[in-house]
Design a protein around this motif. Structure first.
Motif, PDB file in Angstrom:
ATOM      1  N   SER A  57       7.700  -2.504  18.752  1.00  0.00           N
ATOM      2  CA  SER A  57       6.487  -2.575  19.568  1.00  0.00           C
ATOM      3  C   SER A  57       6.054  -1.217  20.111  1.00  0.00           C
ATOM      4  N   GLY A  58       6.753  -0.142  19.702  1.00  0.00           N
ATOM      5  CA  GLY A  58       6.287   1.197  20.029  1.00  0.00           C
ATOM      6  C   GLY A  58       6.923   1.861  21.226  1.00  0.00           C
ATOM      7  N   GLU A  59       7.938   1.242  21.842  1.00  0.00           N
ATOM      8  CA  GLU A  59       8.620   1.921  22.946  1.00  0.00           C
ATOM      9  C   GLU A  59       9.547   3.001  22.404  1.00  0.00           C
ATOM     10  N   LEU A  60       9.597   4.119  23.108  1.00  0.00           N
ATOM     11  CA  LEU A  60      10.523   5.192  22.762  1.00  0.00           C
ATOM     12  C   LEU A  60      11.857   4.960  23.458  1.00  0.00           C
ATOM     13  N   ALA A  61      12.935   5.231  22.746  1.00  0.00           N
ATOM     14  CA  ALA A  61      14.284   5.108  23.297  1.00  0.00           C
ATOM     15  C   ALA A  61      15.043   6.396  23.015  1.00  0.00           C
ATOM     16  N   ALA A  62      16.101   6.637  23.785  1.00  0.00           N
ATOM     17  CA  ALA A  62      16.861   7.876  23.636  1.00  0.00           C
ATOM     18  C   ALA A  62      17.386   8.059  22.217  1.00  0.00           C
ATOM     19  N   LEU A  83      12.449   4.951  13.228  1.00  0.00           N
ATOM     20  CA  LEU A  83      11.585   3.791  13.429  1.00  0.00           C
ATOM     21  C   LEU A  83      12.331   2.496  13.108  1.00  0.00           C
ATOM     22  N   ALA A  84      12.438   1.617  14.104  1.00  0.00           N
ATOM     23  CA  ALA A  84      13.015   0.286  13.880  1.00  0.00           C
ATOM     24  C   ALA A  84      11.912  -0.587  13.288  1.00  0.00           C
ATOM     25  N   VAL A  85      11.643  -0.379  12.009  1.00  0.00           N
ATOM     26  CA  VAL A  85      10.485  -1.026  11.389  1.00  0.00           C
ATOM     27  C   VAL A  85      10.673  -2.528  11.225  1.00  0.00           C
ATOM     28  N   ALA A  86      11.925  -2.985  11.270  1.00  0.00           N
ATOM     29  CA  ALA A  86      12.191  -4.429  11.195  1.00  0.00           C
ATOM     30  C   ALA A  86      13.323  -4.760  12.148  1.00  0.00           C
ATOM     31  N   GLN A  87      12.995  -5.409  13.245  1.00  0.00           N
ATOM     32  CA  GLN A  87      14.025  -5.838  14.183  1.00  0.00           C
ATOM     33  C   GLN A  87      14.464  -7.249  13.801  1.00  0.00           C
ATOM     34  N   LEU A 127      14.115  -2.884   5.083  1.00  0.00           N
ATOM     35  CA  LEU A 127      13.378  -3.286   3.883  1.00  0.00           C
ATOM     36  C   LEU A 127      12.705  -4.652   4.021  1.00  0.00           C
ATOM     37  N   PHE A 128      12.885  -5.319   5.149  1.00  0.00           N
ATOM     38  CA  PHE A 128      12.043  -6.476   5.441  1.00  0.00           C
ATOM     39  C   PHE A 128      10.594  -6.049   5.675  1.00  0.00           C
ATOM     40  N   ASN A 129      10.379  -4.752   5.860  1.00  0.00           N
ATOM     41  CA  ASN A 129       9.041  -4.239   6.164  1.00  0.00           C
ATOM     42  C   ASN A 129       8.742  -3.024   5.287  1.00  0.00           C
ATOM     43  N   ARG A 130       8.977  -3.170   3.983  1.00  0.00           N
ATOM     44  CA  ARG A 130       8.867  -2.016   3.080  1.00  0.00           C
ATOM     45  C   ARG A 130       7.441  -1.492   2.973  1.00  0.00           C
ATOM     46  N   SER A 131       6.438  -2.338   3.140  1.00  0.00           N
ATOM     47  CA  SER A 131       5.063  -1.840   3.032  1.00  0.00           C
ATOM     48  C   SER A 131       4.761  -0.822   4.126  1.00  0.00           C
ATOM     49  N   VAL A 132       5.288  -1.046   5.317  1.00  0.00           N
ATOM     50  CA  VAL A 132       5.086  -0.096   6.414  1.00  0.00           C
ATOM     51  C   VAL A 132       5.884   1.183   6.162  1.00  0.00           C
ATOM     52  N   ILE A 133       7.080   1.057   5.610  1.00  0.00           N
ATOM     53  CA  ILE A 133       7.856   2.249   5.255  1.00  0.00           C
ATOM     54  C   ILE A 133       7.054   3.125   4.301  1.00  0.00           C
ATOM     55  N   PRO A 184      13.154 -11.425  20.068  1.00  0.00           N
ATOM     56  CA  PRO A 184      12.659 -12.153  18.896  1.00  0.00           C
ATOM     57  C   PRO A 184      12.612 -11.253  17.668  1.00  0.00           C
ATOM     58  N   ALA A 185      12.892 -11.824  16.505  1.00  0.00           N
ATOM     59  CA  ALA A 185      12.800 -11.066  15.260  1.00  0.00           C
ATOM     60  C   ALA A 185      11.345 -10.669  15.025  1.00  0.00           C
ATOM     61  N   ARG A 186      11.133  -9.407  14.632  1.00  0.00           N
ATOM     62  CA  ARG A 186       9.758  -8.950  14.426  1.00  0.00           C
ATOM     63  C   ARG A 186       9.736  -7.701  13.562  1.00  0.00           C
ATOM     64  N   ASN A 187       8.586  -7.477  12.946  1.00  0.00           N
ATOM     65  CA  ASN A 187       8.329  -6.265  12.180  1.00  0.00           C
ATOM     66  C   ASN A 187       7.449  -5.320  12.981  1.00  0.00           C
ATOM     67  N   MET A 188       7.590  -4.031  12.721  1.00  0.00           N
ATOM     68  CA  MET A 188       6.719  -3.040  13.336  1.00  0.00           C
ATOM     69  C   MET A 188       5.350  -3.088  12.663  1.00  0.00           C
ATOM     70  N   PRO A 189       4.271  -3.198  13.440  1.00  0.00           N
ATOM     71  CA  PRO A 189       2.933  -3.146  12.844  1.00  0.00           C
ATOM     72  C   PRO A 189       2.657  -1.771  12.238  1.00  0.00           C
ATOM     73  N   LEU A 190       1.805  -1.745  11.238  1.00  0.00           N
ATOM     74  CA  LEU A 190       1.467  -0.485  10.594  1.00  0.00           C
ATOM     75  C   LEU A 190       0.906   0.515  11.591  1.00  0.00           C
ATOM     76  N   ARG A 191       0.059   0.065  12.510  1.00  0.00           N
ATOM     77  CA  ARG A 191      -0.547   0.980  13.474  1.00  0.00           C
ATOM     78  C   ARG A 191       0.516   1.689  14.313  1.00  0.00           C
ATOM     79  N   THR A 192       1.542   0.958  14.708  1.00  0.00           N
ATOM     80  CA  THR A 192       2.614   1.560  15.501  1.00  0.00           C
ATOM     81  C   THR A 192       3.360   2.610  14.691  1.00  0.00           C
ATOM     82  N   ALA A 193       3.611   2.311  13.421  1.00  0.00           N
ATOM     83  CA  ALA A 193       4.305   3.278  12.568  1.00  0.00           C
ATOM     84  C   ALA A 193       3.463   4.536  12.382  1.00  0.00           C
ATOM     85  N   LEU A 194       2.167   4.377  12.155  1.00  0.00           N
ATOM     86  CA  LEU A 194       1.301   5.542  11.961  1.00  0.00           C
ATOM     87  C   LEU A 194       1.165   6.353  13.248  1.00  0.00           C
TER      88      LEU A 194
END
Length: 462
Positions: free
Chosen positions: A361-366, A103-107, A162-168, A126-136
């Motif tokens: 944003s939830g896209e799957l990559a190889a 999971l790229a939880v923090a781009q 670790l920019f998005n430790r709460s989601v981790i 753009p720099a962004r964090n993964m939303p909790l819903r996407t991680a779950l």
């Protein structure tokens, strides 16, 4: 085009790398031959099977190998009783289940590494964090069809995750709940630049038994030159201050160092010894073969220097293992394990098969390297794996479809190399890879006699 890079801290080359380049040249696709102090050895490529042979058999095989006489080689393998039906056919893997997600939880990232495949952390967007819903949702996808007793892996990467430790933490908790309920073995991993680690992170990572990989590209001066903050100041001192509590606490957690090797940090033996002494569970090296900017990519001359250093590290591993000492050089540990197992595979890793990267944003990559890259797009966590894209990928990336792999003796050990690096730059490291594998085969032959217990073998009588 590869950008020029100044070669700094590079030890002088000797004849060892060139010896290995010569001995590992791909003369025949069916066999590879090598000699050690222990005798004459035959690698049958089909099945990655190793045999000791006498001098007469060795010389006969070698004549046919150098003449590229495949018919003669096949006849001799049949006479030796080691000819088998192909262990690997041309058929791609079909619709493998998802068993690992990264999971790229923090781009986003606070470092400015010029060679970063993630383009300094934001993957070109753009720099962004993964939303909790996407991680779950990703966790649900990973554990949806897993049977009792199976094993899955959940990894957190970035950018700097670790920019998005709460989601981790929330995703970890949910994954462990589901794994326990379904009787599934869950492993967890985190790759970090170390600059944001704190005491609470150390507690969390130890509690949940994470495999933590810290990106470190050398000792202070070298690391600071390659992995500076975006403002220009070095990051080494902060990383080491932050990592120290993890190193002292690792029981369930394992903390490893990963070094990306560029033309500017080729003093590998010095780096390895220093990191081992610091208490890292393992230390590994990986050459920079494909950079978005072309900067700091390794060419043939630099790979020759790297091979010299890798062999120096490997020989120290041999010396210490024979002396009964631990020396966690992960490239060597992994090579010895894979050679002993007779690993042979049509793909270099699980990318696009059972392993996928997930964008913020939830896209799957190889894999994690293909996040944001249409070349490796594989669906999304909401609808699942795009099986049409996956089937095409697994067909096209099969080692039997790769050139010059089909005629190379190392093809089932290397399996064609990292998909991302090959697609981006081709195969500039074939000589290096074959040279390293040849050395590892020699080392395995020595160590399996000197330390058979390391491989679970019974010492030979007499």
């Amino acid at each position: 085009m590869r950008a020029p890079s100044e070669v700094l801290a590079a030890p002088p080359a000797t004849s060892e790398a060139r010896r290995l380049f010569s001995l590992s040249a791909p003369h025949a696709p069916s066999v590879h031959l090598f000699q050690t102090e222990q005798g004459h050895h035959l690698l049958v490529v089909n099945g990655s099977r190793l045999f000791d042979v006498d001098a007469e058999v060795f010389e006969s095989l070698d004549r046919a190998r150098l003449a590229r006489d495949e018919a003669s080689l096949q006849r001799q393998l049949e006479e030796l009783g080691v000819s088998e039906a192909p262990f690997i056919d041309d058929q791609p893997v079909e619709s493998p289940p998802v068993r690992a997600l990264s999971l790229a939880v923090a781009q986003k990232c606070n470092l400015g590494c010029t060679y970063c495949y993630a383009q300094q952390g934001d993957f070109g967007g753009p720099a962004r964090n993964m939303p909790l819903r996407t991680a779950l949702d990703s966790v649900e996808l990973l554990l949806r069809d897993v049977g009792q007793g199976e094993r899955v892996n959940l990894s957190f990467l970035g950018g700097e995750p670790l920019f998005n430790r709460s989601v981790i933490r929330a995703a970890t908790q949910r994954a462990q709940e589901l794994a326990r309920a379904r009787g599934v073995s869950l492993t967890l991993s985190l790759t970090t630049n170390g600059t944001l680690l704190n005491a609470e992170d150390a507690d969390f990572l130890e509690e949940h038994g994470f495999a933590v990989t810290v990106s470190l590209d050398g000792l202070q001066e070298t690391h600071d030159r390659l992995r500076a903050f975006k403002g220009g100041q070095g990051s080494f001192a902060r990383v080491m201050e932050n990592v120290a509590p993890l190193l002292s606490r690792q029981r369930r957690m394992q903390v490893s160092a990963r070094v990306t090797v560029t033309p500017r940090n080729l003093a590998l033996r010095e780096t390895l010894d220093a990191f081992v002494d610091m208490g890292f569970h393992s230390v590994g090296f990986s050459p920079m073969l494909s950079s978005p900017t072309g900067r700091d990519e390794m060419g043939h001359a630099e790979l020759e220097l790297m091979l010299e250093q890798m062999v120096a590290c490997g020989r120290e591993f041999e010396r210490r293992l024979i002396a009964g000492q631990r020396y966690p050089f992960s490239n060597m540990v992994n090579a010895m394990r894979e050679i002993h197992k007779g690993t042979h595979r049509p793909y270099p890793c699980g990318a696009g098969a059972g392993y996928f990267g997930v964008s913020a944003s939830g896209e799957l990559a190889a894999c994690h390297r293909f996040v944001g890259d249409e070349e490796g797009a594989m669906g999304d966590v909401a609808t699942g794996v795009d099986r049409t894209r996956q089937a095409r990928w697994l067909t096209e990336r099969h080692v039997h479809r790769q050139e010059p792999c089909r005629s190379c003796w190392a093809r089932y050990m290397c399996s064609g190399g990292c998909h991302h690096e090959v697609i981006q730059r081709g195969r500039p490291a074939c000589d290096y890879i074959r040279g390293w594998l040849h050395y590892c085969l020699e080392a395995y032959s020595r160590l399996s006699q000197a330390r058979p217990d390391y491989f679970g073998l019974t010492p030979a009588a007499g």
